[in-house]
Design an enzyme around this catalytic site. Structure first.
Site, mmCIF file in Angstrom:
data_model
loop_
_atom_site.group_PDB
_atom_site.id
_atom_site.type_symbol
_atom_site.label_atom_id
_atom_site.label_comp_id
_atom_site.label_asym_id
_atom_site.label_seq_id
_atom_site.Cartn_x
_atom_site.Cartn_y
_atom_site.Cartn_z
ATOM 1 N N ARG A 79 0.840 -1.201 0.000
ATOM 2 C CA ARG A 79 0.000 0.000 0.000
ATOM 3 C C ARG A 79 0.874 1.250 0.000
ATOM 4 O O ARG A 79 0.553 2.240 -0.661
ATOM 5 C CB ARG A 79 -0.940 0.004 1.213
ATOM 6 C CG ARG A 79 -2.010 -1.073 1.152
ATOM 7 C CD ARG A 79 -2.954 -0.985 2.339
ATOM 8 N NE ARG A 79 -3.767 0.221 2.303
ATOM 9 C CZ ARG A 79 -4.488 0.672 3.326
ATOM 10 N NH1 ARG A 79 -4.478 0.022 4.487
ATOM 11 N NH2 ARG A 79 -5.218 1.758 3.205
ATOM 12 N N CYS A 104 -0.961 5.828 9.321
ATOM 13 C CA CYS A 104 -1.331 4.525 8.750
ATOM 14 C C CYS A 104 -2.468 4.776 7.766
ATOM 15 O O CYS A 104 -2.434 5.748 7.020
ATOM 16 C CB CYS A 104 -1.715 3.540 9.852
ATOM 17 S SG CYS A 104 -3.081 4.107 10.900
#
Length: 277
Positions: A172, A231
């Protein structure tokens, strides 16, 4: 005080003269609600806390899991029996991401005596209970600001002038895939530091010296200054802040809105590809 507690230590304290307040924060990203699992069996005396509804504000411009209103968060904690002088232990199903979110919120709002059950429910070897407790109302009143908090501009500056860890999976970070947010990639200058590498196969945190070595290798040296973390939506990032504290890097700053907030504004830059290190 260490920010984590072992299952045996928790059992001993729970049987002692000043048992901790136990908070069950079982949650899975995109998974079933944790309440049925809690009702099927939890640590005796533990109160269920809902990450989506009680440890987060409504999803929207602030991201997928924006911080809850401090007044409402305080009411939730008081209903769970948390007082200003309580010892609090939080746990989840084993990953400790949700537990770390509760830990961070309590610490951010001024509660010092809070620990995460290392390894979560999976580490517990004692009996479980199906009884739903009704604790006496606590008196904890949140005072936000006890831990550093970053907004988008602060996160961008941290990546430029200090050290900003991206706690998501490496794919990601690189932008290879993005299953949840508008676009893949990372904040320019951020360093990839997946949260999953903070723990062993049993879900327990790595020893402090191994965590310190890991973060040192990622750039957390004495001369780097402050460390920031983000995050996807501020949950696993809290786990990274916790791991940094175990490793001796106290008071790392959390960008609570994280990638889900950053990508809401299409004018914010997005980097892709491997770690610049």
């Amino acid at each position: 005080m260490k920010p984590i507690i072992t299952a045996s230590e928790c059992a001993s304290e729970s049987a002692g003269p000043r048992p901790p307040v136990l908070l069950d924060v079982r949650w899975q990203l995109g998974g079933p609600h944790g309440r049925p699992d809690y009702e099927a069996g939890h640590l005796p005396g533990a109160v269920f806390v809902d990450l989506e509804a009680e440890l987060s504000g409504p999803a929207g411009d602030g991201g997928r899991h924006p911080l809850p209103d401090p007044v409402e968060f305080g009411a939730v904690m008081r209903r769970a029996g948390v007082s200003r002088d309580s010892s609090v232990v939080v746990y989840d199903g084993g990953l400790s991401w949700a537990a770390a979110r509760a830990w961070w919120l309590l610490r951010w709002t001024g509660h010092r005596d809070v620990r995460v059950l290392d390894g979560g429910l999976a580490a517990w070897t004692g009996e479980l209970s199906k009884e739903i407790p009704s604790p006496a109302e606590g008196d904890f009143v949140p005072v936000p600001g006890a831990l550093p908090l970053l907004d988008a501009d602060g996160a961008a500056a941290q990546a430029r002038s200090g050290l900003l860890f991206d706690a998501r999976a490496a794919e990601r970070y690189r932008g290879d895939v993005e299953p949840l947010d508008r676009v893949g990639g990372h904040i320019p200058g951020a360093v990839s530091a997946p949260t999953v590498e903070n723990v062993g196969a049993d879900g327990r945190f790595l020893p402090a010296e191994r965590l310190a070595s890991r973060f040192f290798g990622l750039g957390a040296t004495e001369d780097v200054g402050e460390v920031g973390v983000y995050c996807g939506s501020g949950v696993s990032g809290a786990h990274q802040v916790l791991a940094l504290e175990i490793a001796g890097f106290a008071d790392a700053a959390l960008y609570a809105g994280s990638w889900s907030h950053w990508t809401r504004d299409e004018s914010r830059p997005v980097a892709t590809g491997p770690d610049p290190q």
